[in-house]
Scaffold this active site. Structure first.
Site, short mmCIF file in Angstrom:
data_model
loop_
_atom_site.label_atom_id
_atom_site.label_comp_id
_atom_site.label_asym_id
_atom_site.label_seq_id
_atom_site.Cartn_x
_atom_site.Cartn_y
_atom_site.Cartn_z
N GLU A 143 -4.81 -4.99 10.85
CA GLU A 143 -3.76 -3.99 11.02
C GLU A 143 -3.99 -3.21 12.31
OE1 GLU A 143 -2.00 -2.85 6.94
OE2 GLU A 143 -3.77 -1.63 7.24
N LYS A 180 0.03 4.28 -0.25
CA LYS A 180 -0.62 5.46 0.35
C LYS A 180 -0.43 6.68 -0.58
CE LYS A 180 0.18 3.37 4.80
NZ LYS A 180 0.16 3.53 6.24
N GLY A 209 3.00 -1.29 4.21
CA GLY A 209 2.99 0.13 3.86
C GLY A 209 4.39 0.59 3.47
N GLY A 210 5.10 1.21 4.42
CA GLY A 210 6.39 1.84 4.14
C GLY A 210 7.37 0.95 3.39
N ASN A 231 0.87 -1.18 0.00
CA ASN A 231 0.00 0.00 0.00
C ASN A 231 0.91 1.23 0.00
OD1 ASN A 231 -1.76 2.07 0.55
ND2 ASN A 231 -2.21 1.43 2.65
N SER A 286 3.90 -2.31 10.15
CA SER A 286 5.36 -2.31 10.24
C SER A 286 6.00 -3.64 9.85
CB SER A 286 5.81 -1.87 11.64
OG SER A 286 5.37 -0.56 11.91
N HIS A 294 -9.31 0.90 5.14
CA HIS A 294 -8.04 1.12 5.83
C HIS A 294 -8.28 2.08 7.00
CE1 HIS A 294 -3.94 2.42 6.65
NE2 HIS A 294 -3.54 1.34 5.99
N GLU A 323 -6.72 4.53 8.02
CA GLU A 323 -6.53 5.95 7.69
C GLU A 323 -7.76 6.52 7.00
OE1 GLU A 323 -2.76 5.53 5.67
OE2 GLU A 323 -1.82 5.04 7.59
N GLY A 347 3.01 2.13 10.62
CA GLY A 347 3.96 3.23 10.41
C GLY A 347 4.73 3.61 11.66
C1 PEP Z 1 -0.53 0.10 6.23
O1 PEP Z 1 -0.84 1.24 6.46
O2 PEP Z 1 -1.29 -0.62 5.52
C2 PEP Z 1 0.71 -0.40 6.81
C3 PEP Z 1 0.75 -1.65 7.14
O3 PEP Z 1 1.73 0.48 6.96
P1 PEP Z 1 3.22 0.16 7.54
O4 PEP Z 1 3.67 -1.13 6.95
O5 PEP Z 1 4.05 1.32 7.09
O6 PEP Z 1 3.08 0.07 9.02
#
Ligand code: PEP
Length: 250
Positions: free
Chosen positions: A168, A14, A234-235, A12, A213, A97, A99, A174
């Site tokens: 999640e 974002k 994500g990241g 993702n 993460s 999600h 967010e 994050g």
């Molecule tokens: C996400 O927002 O879907 C996510 C898992 O982010 P991160 O891996 O950066 O924690």
């Protein structure tokens, strides 16, 4: 312990990525051909990059969207529809999600409507759920998250593996913090029961991803935890090297 033959590893991006970032898609896609028998791979870039990513992704990498509207089309300025995603060759969409639930006040009912609209367009929704740190500390995580999923998924499934879930924990997104493998296993087992209670045997065919993460260093343990059928990343999905480092943990 339920283990699917293939895990789903989804990225993702974002609100990150300009056209130059398509190089990462190209690099990921090239390398993924080595892992085709081990997993299904997906990147959800921002909507502006879906077409460009799709052109570079080849057969080994799916491209999806980070959200879609619950209506098929209409006067919804700034939104994108599931049909538009399908039109670009997208076959997955992330819905609900945290967010979006937090920043755009999306309720379980709205997330369910988005998932249903995605299915109508032949797109597989990845329905997200997760608790806050306060809810976890108050011992409310399992009850809250299983209710989220009971209320955010379509009423019925017409084929195996038609939807996926992503658990999640909000406090792990994050932040560099990950849930312990015991906490992840406990939640995924509870989510599996919720799916089977709602969908019968077909509930066993829904992939339950863990997100929060995930990185190359922790992917092996998380991906081999009970009822973890993949990861939503994500990241670490923004760069080919780290996304492929997670894939290598398969
Ligand atoms: C996400 O927002 O879907 C996510 C898992 O982010 P991160 O891996 O950066 O924690």
């Amino acid at each position: 312990m339920t283990q699917k033959n293939k895990k789903l590893i989804a990225g993702n991006w974002k609100m990150n990525g300009l056209q130059g970032a398509l190089n990462e898609i190209e690099a990921i896609a090239k390398k993924l051909t080595d892992y085709a028998d081990k997993g299904t791979f997906l990147i959800c870039p921002p909507a502006t990059l879906i077409a460009g990513a799709k052109a570079l992704a080849g057969d080994a990498l799916h491209i999806g969207a980070q959200d879609c509207h619950s209506e098929k089309n209409g006067a919804f300025t700034g939104d994108i529809s599931a049909e538009m995603v399908a039109d670009l060759g997208g076959r997955f969409v992330i819905v609900g999600h945290s967010e979006r639930r937090e920043g755009h006040h999306e309720s379980n009912a709205m997330v369910k409507a988005k998932a249903e609209t995605a299915l109508e367009q032949g797109i597989k929704p990845i329905v997200c759920c997760g608790e806050t740190l306060q809810q976890r500390e108050a011992g409310e995580a399992i009850g809250f998250v299983t209710q989220q999923i009971a209320e955010s998924t379509p009423d019925s499934l017409s084929k195996d593996g038609e939807i996926a879930l992503a658990y999640e924990p909000i406090w792990a997104i994050g932040t560099g913090k990950t849930a312990s493998v015991d906490d992840v296993a406990e939640m995924h087992v509870a989510l599996r029961k919720t799916l089977v209670d709602k969908f019968g045997a077909r509930g066993h065919t829904v992939e339950i991803l863990y997100g929060g993460s995930v990185k190359p260093e922790n992917a092996n343990a998380l991906l081999h935890t009970q009822d973890v059928d993949g990861a939503l990343v994500g990241g670490a999905s923004l760069k080919a090297e780290s996304f492929l480092g997670i894939v290598a943990a398969l």
